[in-house]
Design an enzyme around this catalytic site. Structure first.
Site, PDB file in Angstrom:
ATOM      1  N   ASN A   1       0.846  -1.208   0.000  1.00 31.81           N
ATOM      2  CA  ASN A   1       0.000   0.000   0.000  1.00 31.81           C
ATOM      3  C   ASN A   1       0.878   1.255   0.000  1.00 31.81           C
ATOM      4  O   ASN A   1       0.581   2.236   0.677  1.00 31.81           O
ATOM      5  CB  ASN A   1      -0.928  -0.040   1.219  1.00 31.81           C
ATOM      6  CG  ASN A   1      -2.042   0.988   1.132  1.00 31.81           C
ATOM      7  OD1 ASN A   1      -2.424   1.408   0.036  1.00 31.81           O
ATOM      8  ND2 ASN A   1      -2.529   1.440   2.267  1.00 31.81           N
TER       9      ASN A   1
ATOM     10  N   SER B   1      -5.074   2.172  17.873  1.00 28.95           N
ATOM     11  CA  SER B   1      -6.091   3.081  17.336  1.00 28.95           C
ATOM     12  C   SER B   1      -7.149   3.373  18.386  1.00 28.95           C
ATOM     13  O   SER B   1      -7.458   2.518  19.231  1.00 28.95           O
ATOM     14  CB  SER B   1      -6.739   2.407  16.126  1.00 28.95           C
ATOM     15  OG  SER B   1      -7.953   3.025  15.810  1.00 28.95           O
TER      16      SER B   1
ATOM     17  N   TYR C   1     -10.730  -4.746  11.282  1.00 27.87           N
ATOM     18  CA  TYR C   1      -9.522  -3.929  11.433  1.00 27.87           C
ATOM     19  C   TYR C   1      -9.339  -3.530  12.903  1.00 27.87           C
ATOM     20  O   TYR C   1      -8.273  -3.694  13.483  1.00 27.87           O
ATOM     21  CB  TYR C   1      -9.620  -2.670  10.551  1.00 27.87           C
ATOM     22  CG  TYR C   1      -8.693  -1.565  11.002  1.00 27.87           C
ATOM     23  CD1 TYR C   1      -7.338  -1.613  10.700  1.00 27.87           C
ATOM     24  CD2 TYR C   1      -9.176  -0.503  11.780  1.00 27.87           C
ATOM     25  CE1 TYR C   1      -6.476  -0.623  11.153  1.00 27.87           C
ATOM     26  CE2 TYR C   1      -8.327   0.482  12.230  1.00 27.87           C
ATOM     27  CZ  TYR C   1      -6.982   0.415  11.918  1.00 27.87           C
ATOM     28  OH  TYR C   1      -6.144   1.386  12.390  1.00 27.87           O
TER      29      TYR C   1
ATOM     30  N   LYS D   1      -6.476  -4.534  16.263  1.00 30.09           N
ATOM     31  CA  LYS D   1      -5.775  -3.643  17.208  1.00 30.09           C
ATOM     32  C   LYS D   1      -6.032  -4.080  18.652  1.00 30.09           C
ATOM     33  O   LYS D   1      -5.126  -4.118  19.482  1.00 30.09           O
ATOM     34  CB  LYS D   1      -6.225  -2.183  17.010  1.00 30.09           C
ATOM     35  CG  LYS D   1      -5.943  -1.623  15.622  1.00 30.09           C
ATOM     36  CD  LYS D   1      -4.456  -1.520  15.346  1.00 30.09           C
ATOM     37  CE  LYS D   1      -4.155  -0.986  13.973  1.00 30.09           C
ATOM     38  NZ  LYS D   1      -2.736  -1.045  13.618  1.00 30.09           N
TER      39      LYS D   1
ATOM     40  N   ARG E   1     -23.246   6.729   7.792  1.00 26.67           N
ATOM     41  CA  ARG E   1     -22.467   5.542   7.404  1.00 26.67           C
ATOM     42  C   ARG E   1     -22.549   4.528   8.546  1.00 26.67           C
ATOM     43  O   ARG E   1     -22.333   4.893   9.711  1.00 26.67           O
ATOM     44  CB  ARG E   1     -21.008   5.965   7.157  1.00 26.67           C
ATOM     45  CG  ARG E   1     -20.095   4.829   6.746  1.00 26.67           C
ATOM     46  CD  ARG E   1     -18.727   5.340   6.299  1.00 26.67           C
ATOM     47  NE  ARG E   1     -17.937   5.889   7.392  1.00 26.67           N
ATOM     48  CZ  ARG E   1     -16.698   6.339   7.263  1.00 26.67           C
ATOM     49  NH1 ARG E   1     -16.100   6.319   6.081  1.00 26.67           N
ATOM     50  NH2 ARG E   1     -16.051   6.814   8.298  1.00 26.67           N
TER      51      ARG E   1
ATOM     52  N   ASP F   1     -20.441   4.329  12.196  1.00 25.43           N
ATOM     53  CA  ASP F   1     -19.842   5.595  12.664  1.00 25.43           C
ATOM     54  C   ASP F   1     -20.396   5.979  14.037  1.00 25.43           C
ATOM     55  O   ASP F   1     -21.613   5.949  14.254  1.00 25.43           O
ATOM     56  CB  ASP F   1     -20.172   6.738  11.689  1.00 25.43           C
ATOM     57  CG  ASP F   1     -19.161   6.858  10.570  1.00 25.43           C
ATOM     58  OD1 ASP F   1     -18.053   6.299  10.699  1.00 25.43           O
ATOM     59  OD2 ASP F   1     -19.480   7.511   9.556  1.00 25.43           O
TER      60      ASP F   1
HETATM   61  N1  UDP Z   1     -16.864  11.174   6.510  1.00 25.10           N
HETATM   62  C1  UDP Z   1     -17.789  11.766   5.657  1.00 25.10           C
HETATM   63  N2  UDP Z   1     -17.660  11.557   4.316  1.00 25.10           N
HETATM   64  C2  UDP Z   1     -16.663  10.788   3.785  1.00 25.10           C
HETATM   65  C3  UDP Z   1     -15.727  10.208   4.656  1.00 25.10           C
HETATM   66  C4  UDP Z   1     -15.856  10.416   6.021  1.00 25.10           C
HETATM   67  O1  UDP Z   1     -18.704  12.466   6.099  1.00 25.10           O
HETATM   68  O2  UDP Z   1     -16.630  10.620   2.547  1.00 25.10           O
HETATM   69  C5  UDP Z   1     -16.978  11.411   7.959  1.00 25.10           C
HETATM   70  C6  UDP Z   1     -17.211  10.146   8.758  1.00 25.10           C
HETATM   71  O3  UDP Z   1     -18.599   9.875   8.867  1.00 25.10           O
HETATM   72  C7  UDP Z   1     -16.576  10.515  10.108  1.00 25.10           C
HETATM   73  C8  UDP Z   1     -15.467  11.488   9.741  1.00 25.10           C
HETATM   74  O4  UDP Z   1     -15.754  11.940   8.415  1.00 25.10           O
HETATM   75  O5  UDP Z   1     -17.501  11.227  10.883  1.00 25.10           O
HETATM   76  C9  UDP Z   1     -14.096  10.829   9.728  1.00 25.10           C
HETATM   77  O6  UDP Z   1     -14.191   9.655   8.972  1.00 25.10           O
HETATM   78  P1  UDP Z   1     -12.900   8.835   8.546  1.00 25.10           P
HETATM   79  O7  UDP Z   1     -13.343   7.698   7.680  1.00 25.10           O
HETATM   80  O8  UDP Z   1     -11.874   9.758   7.983  1.00 25.10           O
HETATM   81  O9  UDP Z   1     -12.307   8.306   9.929  1.00 25.10           O
HETATM   82  P2  UDP Z   1     -12.997   7.421  11.093  1.00 25.10           P
HETATM   83  O10 UDP Z   1     -13.281   8.368  12.204  1.00 25.10           O
HETATM   84  O11 UDP Z   1     -14.209   6.771  10.534  1.00 25.10           O
HETATM   85  O12 UDP Z   1     -11.919   6.464  11.434  1.00 25.10           O
END
Ligand code: UDP
Length: 336
Positions: free
Chosen positions: A35, A124, A149, A153, A293, A296
């Site tokens: 990656n 994490s 994932y 951790k 999503r 979340d």
């Molecule tokens: N998020 C969003 N749109 C995207 C990607 C992420 O609104 O296309 C939001 C997601 O719901 C979270 C925040 O951005 O609230 C951070 O998401 P990310 O995937 O970067 O990190 P996570 O906290 O999920 O590890």
């Protein structure tokens, strides 16, 4: 004496390699480029003006890994090798457990064989699970992670606890990252997800440069001030410096096993990030409010006092810096 950096060509690994070299340390990097790209190594050399040994190997290849320990005088290990895409891990749990957990076990077994017992682990905030109140404190029980994932951790933290219990010659730092974004200020290192990004900042920069049409903000009806999720964003260079501080602690004192949150302690919403990005870069980010999503959490951020008090680690970069540097990297990439 060298520090072995596994996954040193990756996003956080490469920034940490730069900080280690800037300190005048000898390092050895291993990476299988699953990656990441070889040019990252050249950019680390360019930024620091320093050289280092590199092996293109998979860290779970025991023979190849033993060869690295045979050929170098390794004293400590910082582990960044491992898969990290939350969504992908739900589709490929077996691959994630094999690479992250079995791979780590091969690494620990090899370290033991060569009597190398100083270890810094990239953990994490996901290990706090869904039930802990915010802000997260290191003393909280870890929870059930929301993805394979995250479970890797949780499991590796447990494995390291057990290793330490069985042999307290080990000195181990478990570093729980919050949301790393940003790039090295040179614009030579940054985050380069393959395909359509899942994380917020990589998505924003692609919208800003016209590669993607608009950002879907996942959920606008959370119980937060503007209805969007809140996270603790941390500049990757600050994060990298946290590893140096943790390693120094392992070297200075017989520390045992300890855990630190690496976050700023401040939460920003998705819309805060979008607006700060627009303000600090002058670029427009088209967005729409979309469905939530799955998986979340509405909000989480760190209690960041332990790392500050015990390691003297204080994040210096602002959200503006994080946005500007993330954008600078993409601008530099489009010129090259
Ligand atoms: N998020 C969003 N749109 C995207 C990607 C992420 O609104 O296309 C939001 C997601 O719901 C979270 C925040 O951005 O609230 C951070 O998401 P990310 O995937 O970067 O990190 P996570 O906290 O999920 O590890």
């Amino acid at each position: 004496m060298s520090v072995l950096v596994t996954g040193g060509a990756g996003y956080i690994g490469s920034h940490t390699a730069v900080e280690l070299l800037n300190q005048g340390r000898d390092i050895v990097i291993i990476d299988d480029f699953s990656n990441s790209k070889p040019e990252v190594l050249e950019n680390i050399r360019k930024i620091t003006g320093k050289d280092f040994k590199f092996y293109q190997i998979d860290y779970s290849d025991r023979k190849a890994l033993e060869n690295v320990f045979e050929e170098n005088n390794i004293d400590s290990v910082i582990n960044f090798a491992g898969f990290k895409a939350v969504g992908e891990s739900t589709k490929k749990p077996i691959e994630y457990y094999i690479n992250n957990v079995s791979g780590a076990l091969v690494l620990f077994d090899t370290m033991r064989k060569y009597n190398v017992k100083k270890f810094v682990f990239s953990s994490s905030a996901t290990v706090y699970g869904e039930k802990n109140p915010i802000p997260y404190v290191e003393t909280m029980e870890t929870g059930k992670a929301s993805s394979p994932y995250g479970s890797t951790k949780v499991f590796i933290e447990q494995i390291l606890e057990d290793i330490y219990k069985s042999d307290n010659e080990w000195d181990i730092a478990l570093l729980r990252y919050f949301n790393p974004i940003g790039s090295h200020e040179s614009g030579l290192l940054g985050e380069e997800p393959q395909g359509i990004p899942n994380n917020l900042m990589p998505y924003i920069v692609r919208v800003a440069c016209g590669q993607l049409k608009e950002l879907s903000v996942f959920g606008g009806d959370y119980d937060t001030p503007d209805g969007t999720c809140i996270r603790d964003y941390i500049h990757v260079v600050d994060l990298a410096k946290g590893h140096i501080k943790a390693l120094e602690k392992l070297e200075k004192e017989r520390s045992g096993i300890f855990t630190y949150n690496l976050g700023t302690g401040v939460g920003y919403s998705v819309l805060d990030v979008v607006k700060t990005f627009e303000k600090s870069t002058g670029q427009k980010v088209a967005y729409k409010i979309a469905d939530r999503r799955a998986g979340d959490l509405p909000a989480f951020y760190a209690n960041a006092t332990k790392a500050k008090e015990e390691l003297g680690w204080i994040p210096e970069k602002t959200l503006e810096d994080m946005c500007r540097d993330s954008w600078h990297y993409i601008e530099m990439r489009s010129k090259s």
